[in-house]
Design an enzyme around this catalytic site. Sequence first.
Site, PDB file in Angstrom:
ATOM      1  CB  SER A 223      -0.940  -0.007   1.205  1.00  0.00           C
ATOM      2  OG  SER A 223      -0.183  -0.035   2.393  1.00  0.00           O
ATOM      3  CB  CYS A 224       4.447   1.922  -0.568  1.00  0.00           C
ATOM      4  SG  CYS A 224       4.877   1.212  -2.161  1.00  0.00           S
ATOM      5  CB  ALA A 225       3.425   6.878  -2.102  1.00  0.00           C
TER       6      ALA A 225
END
Length: 139
Positions: free
Chosen positions: A9-11
């Site tokens: 779920s990282c940028a």
Amino acid sequence: MTVKIYGSSCASTRKSRMWFNTHNIPYVYKDIMRNPLSIEEFQHILRLTEEGTKDIISTRSKAYKQLNINLETIPLKKLYSLIQEFPRLLRHPIIFDEKKLQIGFDEHNIRQFIPKEERQKFIIDNLFNLNNNPHIEGI
């Protein structure tokens, strides 16, 4: 040719998925925090790298620093089991198909995943637009 995006779920993973959605390019997403890589997936990704594990391991991650791994000497089976246990060892996202690989989000290099026919159409359309724009010098 199915594009696959493996990430969390990282940028950077979110940017990659948004880019593919915006360009209407189908892809398969896998959250590697919830579903670790299979040995076959790991081997396929390694085959696509230029520098092997150096390309896909996040040497700045807390897990890497705490485990004190030496990528030059660690056996691949041991590294794979560590990745299963600590998926944050991998850089995110990992974007690939059968022949191409990109690690991380890079808006310029990600264009390699646009189908060839669409890339050619894009180039031709932009070339004609440049020729029809008289205020651009040198054309």
